[in-house]
Design an enzyme around this catalytic site. Sequence first.
Site, PDB file in Angstrom:
ATOM      1  N   SER A 114     -46.119  46.928   3.344  1.00  0.00           N
ATOM      2  CA  SER A 114     -45.445  46.307   2.199  1.00  0.00           C
ATOM      3  C   SER A 114     -46.235  46.517   0.905  1.00  0.00           C
ATOM      4  CB  SER A 114     -45.314  44.809   2.458  1.00  0.00           C
ATOM      5  OG  SER A 114     -46.609  44.238   2.521  1.00  0.00           O
TER       6      SER A 114
ATOM      7  N   CYS B 144     -38.516  52.358   6.170  1.00  0.00           N
ATOM      8  CA  CYS B 144     -38.806  52.447   4.738  1.00  0.00           C
ATOM      9  C   CYS B 144     -37.881  53.455   4.074  1.00  0.00           C
ATOM     10  CB  CYS B 144     -40.251  52.855   4.518  1.00  0.00           C
ATOM     11  SG  CYS B 144     -40.581  54.511   5.093  1.00  0.00           S
TER      12      CYS B 144
ATOM     13  N   ALA C 226     -51.686  50.007   9.845  1.00  0.00           N
ATOM     14  CA  ALA C 226     -50.296  50.416  10.079  1.00  0.00           C
ATOM     15  C   ALA C 226     -49.328  49.232  10.051  1.00  0.00           C
ATOM     16  CB  ALA C 226     -50.206  51.124  11.432  1.00  0.00           C
TER      17      ALA C 226
ATOM     18  N   GLU D 225     -36.589  44.495  -1.694  1.00  0.00           N
ATOM     19  CA  GLU D 225     -36.367  45.285  -0.478  1.00  0.00           C
ATOM     20  C   GLU D 225     -35.914  44.306   0.604  1.00  0.00           C
ATOM     21  OE1 GLU D 225     -39.884  46.688   1.591  1.00  0.00           O
ATOM     22  OE2 GLU D 225     -38.851  48.511   2.200  1.00  0.00           O
TER      23      GLU D 225
ATOM     24  N   PHE E  53     -45.367  47.416  11.230  1.00  0.00           N
ATOM     25  CA  PHE E  53     -44.730  47.165  12.527  1.00  0.00           C
ATOM     26  C   PHE E  53     -43.565  48.092  12.817  1.00  0.00           C
ATOM     27  CE2 PHE E  53     -41.690  44.886   9.905  1.00  0.00           C
ATOM     28  CZ  PHE E  53     -40.493  45.137  10.558  1.00  0.00           C
TER      29      PHE E  53
ATOM     30  N   LYS F 223     -56.429  50.151  12.754  1.00  0.00           N
ATOM     31  CA  LYS F 223     -55.924  48.775  12.940  1.00  0.00           C
ATOM     32  C   LYS F 223     -54.402  48.832  12.997  1.00  0.00           C
ATOM     33  CE  LYS F 223     -54.542  45.385  10.443  1.00  0.00           C
ATOM     34  NZ  LYS F 223     -53.503  44.824  11.348  1.00  0.00           N
TER      35      LYS F 223
HETATM   36  P1  NAD Z   1     -47.080  44.506   6.094  1.00  0.00           P
HETATM   37  O1  NAD Z   1     -47.592  44.876   4.757  1.00  0.00           O
HETATM   38  O2  NAD Z   1     -46.737  43.088   6.345  1.00  0.00           O
HETATM   39  O3  NAD Z   1     -48.159  44.913   7.210  1.00  0.00           O
HETATM   40  C1  NAD Z   1     -48.770  46.198   7.222  1.00  0.00           C
HETATM   41  C2  NAD Z   1     -50.225  46.050   7.635  1.00  0.00           C
HETATM   42  O4  NAD Z   1     -50.929  45.320   6.630  1.00  0.00           O
HETATM   43  C3  NAD Z   1     -50.402  45.302   8.941  1.00  0.00           C
HETATM   44  O5  NAD Z   1     -51.368  45.976   9.709  1.00  0.00           O
HETATM   45  C4  NAD Z   1     -50.864  43.914   8.511  1.00  0.00           C
HETATM   46  O6  NAD Z   1     -51.778  43.338   9.409  1.00  0.00           O
HETATM   47  C5  NAD Z   1     -51.521  44.138   7.170  1.00  0.00           C
HETATM   48  N1  NAD Z   1     -51.235  43.055   6.210  1.00  0.00           N
HETATM   49  C6  NAD Z   1     -50.092  42.341   6.091  1.00  0.00           C
HETATM   50  N2  NAD Z   1     -50.156  41.495   5.053  1.00  0.00           N
HETATM   51  C7  NAD Z   1     -51.363  41.649   4.511  1.00  0.00           C
HETATM   52  C8  NAD Z   1     -52.018  41.065   3.388  1.00  0.00           C
HETATM   53  N3  NAD Z   1     -51.440  40.129   2.649  1.00  0.00           N
HETATM   54  N4  NAD Z   1     -53.246  41.491   3.090  1.00  0.00           N
HETATM   55  C9  NAD Z   1     -53.836  42.447   3.829  1.00  0.00           C
HETATM   56  N5  NAD Z   1     -53.249  43.036   4.890  1.00  0.00           N
HETATM   57  C10 NAD Z   1     -52.045  42.652   5.235  1.00  0.00           C
HETATM   58  O7  NAD Z   1     -45.841  45.459   6.400  1.00  0.00           O
HETATM   59  P2  NAD Z   1     -44.857  45.387   7.635  1.00  0.00           P
HETATM   60  O8  NAD Z   1     -43.991  44.179   7.471  1.00  0.00           O
HETATM   61  O9  NAD Z   1     -45.608  45.571   8.885  1.00  0.00           O
HETATM   62  O10 NAD Z   1     -43.984  46.717   7.380  1.00  0.00           O
HETATM   63  C11 NAD Z   1     -42.822  46.732   6.587  1.00  0.00           C
HETATM   64  C12 NAD Z   1     -43.093  47.300   5.217  1.00  0.00           C
HETATM   65  O11 NAD Z   1     -43.682  48.582   5.333  1.00  0.00           O
HETATM   66  C13 NAD Z   1     -41.817  47.525   4.401  1.00  0.00           C
HETATM   67  O12 NAD Z   1     -42.057  47.152   3.074  1.00  0.00           O
HETATM   68  C14 NAD Z   1     -41.596  49.030   4.484  1.00  0.00           C
HETATM   69  O13 NAD Z   1     -40.868  49.584   3.413  1.00  0.00           O
HETATM   70  C15 NAD Z   1     -43.004  49.512   4.490  1.00  0.00           C
HETATM   71  N6  NAD Z   1     -43.109  50.845   5.056  1.00  0.00           N
HETATM   72  C16 NAD Z   1     -43.334  51.875   4.200  1.00  0.00           C
HETATM   73  C17 NAD Z   1     -43.394  53.159   4.685  1.00  0.00           C
HETATM   74  C18 NAD Z   1     -43.631  54.316   3.770  1.00  0.00           C
HETATM   75  O14 NAD Z   1     -44.019  55.375   4.264  1.00  0.00           O
HETATM   76  N7  NAD Z   1     -43.425  54.162   2.470  1.00  0.00           N
HETATM   77  C19 NAD Z   1     -43.240  53.401   6.063  1.00  0.00           C
HETATM   78  C20 NAD Z   1     -43.023  52.317   6.899  1.00  0.00           C
HETATM   79  C21 NAD Z   1     -42.966  51.036   6.386  1.00  0.00           C
END
Ligand code: NAD
Length: 519
Positions: free
Chosen positions: A249, A304, A170, A404, A172, A196
């Site tokens: 992301s 998002c 998930a 974004e 943040f 997680k």
């Molecule tokens: P993030 O990708 O940084 O983190 C999401 C999850 O992935 C976390 O649990 C993190 O530990 C893990 N993670 C982070 N970087 C990683 C990597 N390089 N390799 C493997 N795992 C990794 O995202 P965030 O900053 O927590 O959330 C913001 C993003 O989520 C924005 O881009 C937003 O648009 C997107 N989002 C999309 C939706 C949707 O339904 N489309 C909903 C909410 C958020």
Amino acid sequence: MRIRGIVRASAHLRQAHFSSSAAVPRTKLFINGQFVDSETSEWIDVHNPATNEVIGIVPQATQSEMEAAVNACQRTFPAWSETSILNRQQIFLRYQQLIKDNLKEVARLITLEQGKTLADAEGDVFRGLQVVEHACSVTSLMLGETLSSLTKDMDTFTFRLPLGVCAGIAPFNFPAMIPLWMFPMAMVCGNTYLMKPSERVPGATMFLVQLLQDAGVPDGTINIIHGQHAAVNFICDHPAIRAISFVGSNQAGEYIYDRGSRNGKRVQSNMGAKNHGVVMPDANKENTLNQLVGAAFGAAGQRCMALSTAVLVGEAKQWLPELVEKAKKLQVNAGDQPGADLGPLISPAAKDRVCSLVESGVREGATLLLDGRDVNVKGFENGNFVGPTILANVQPHMTCYKEEIFGPVLVILEADTLDDALKIVNSNPYGNGTAIFTTNGATARKYTHLVDVGQVGVNVPIPVPLPMFSFTGSRASFRGDTNFYGKQGVHFYTQLKTVTSQWKEEDSTLTSPAVVMPT
Ligand code: NAD
């Protein structure tokens, strides 16, 4: 007994998240029905984004802890999947009530760790709660199909069955809603779950899992690990895990989709966005401007489905000064302060990124109509605050349009006609959400039919579908073929088994082997 469990957990979490003693509170793992201390030596700080104080630490779970968690999921799957569907339904009926009873407490944790306003945090829990409520319709959602008398004495029927161990990763920005898109749907269908949460906002998930335990799920059916890359790789690679739900992301989502599916798993990845609001000159001006401002700057733009891009068509270009005035009036403050409209960004790095994207817009020729970068929030000078910011005269080639931003920044493009606006929206790679503001039904119809975006609002700025539908972002905002929650969510977490049976009358027994393919 159960209720005491909740009170204890709540007190524990309060202590864990609000203690200001030198020994920083440690978030636990949840394995086999127990909150356990991690033995790791690697910890990640959790901050209050309004102050940047460290309010807790989260473990990077060790390999053996992650193994123990997935083993618990595996061990409990046979009994849980055989538990009657009515019993599973009853547990989730109790769960939705417990979430309702504790909604404000979960919201408070969200505001503390994520920064959004308390009212918005309650919405975060509430939208997740709605998914749990819908999950309680599992007895209808999991129905299979039947057809009788396909041939003489032969009937066919399908069962929708759970997959096994499923996992969720998930982001943040919705600490309650997004985990609640995941494990309730999976578990009510009979799967066991490895979750997680985002390492930046673990508190809400920990509270929600305590409530699930109090609702009566058997020990070991849900397990929580914490961490970053190692935990994600573990989930993508472990042979027992059959399906992965990811939200976050594009960088992480593409990676997890590729690695997980290469390992034979089902993967659904909901990812980033650039959502356009097309404003027609015949729209209800007051309504539209209020909706735009709310959807662009609410939650500090960290949704998002935030409406981060406006396309003003024709005479609607004249509305910019009023838009700026409305945005100026929003109050930037810590999420728990009265009157706050938007809180801080999640981290100093997020603030730096947002500010540098605004700067890039100015450098590349956009007009900065409202600059929130130097906002001063009294009493919270160390927080990651950015006030509402508006960039006009933005062109599609500019970095502030292509990336974004994920902050309280509205970029404005202009178009002469609806067709021009459609061209802009459809040329953007993302397909999460869009909205059109108009009083003309034919215009709205044309837009909804021709726009290549998965979720469309007509005079609805943030068209997130309720859980009897599914979350249907498309193009670069989604990888996979089955969406989150609703019927699609049930399909993601189940597989079909088709039974064809023939019960013949005694006197029609075969007299010789049938060696030819039946037709
Ligand atoms: P993030 O990708 O940084 O983190 C999401 C999850 O992935 C976390 O649990 C993190 O530990 C893990 N993670 C982070 N970087 C990683 C990597 N390089 N390799 C493997 N795992 C990794 O995202 P965030 O900053 O927590 O959330 C913001 C993003 O989520 C924005 O881009 C937003 O648009 C997107 N989002 C999309 C939706 C949707 O339904 N489309 C909903 C909410 C958020």
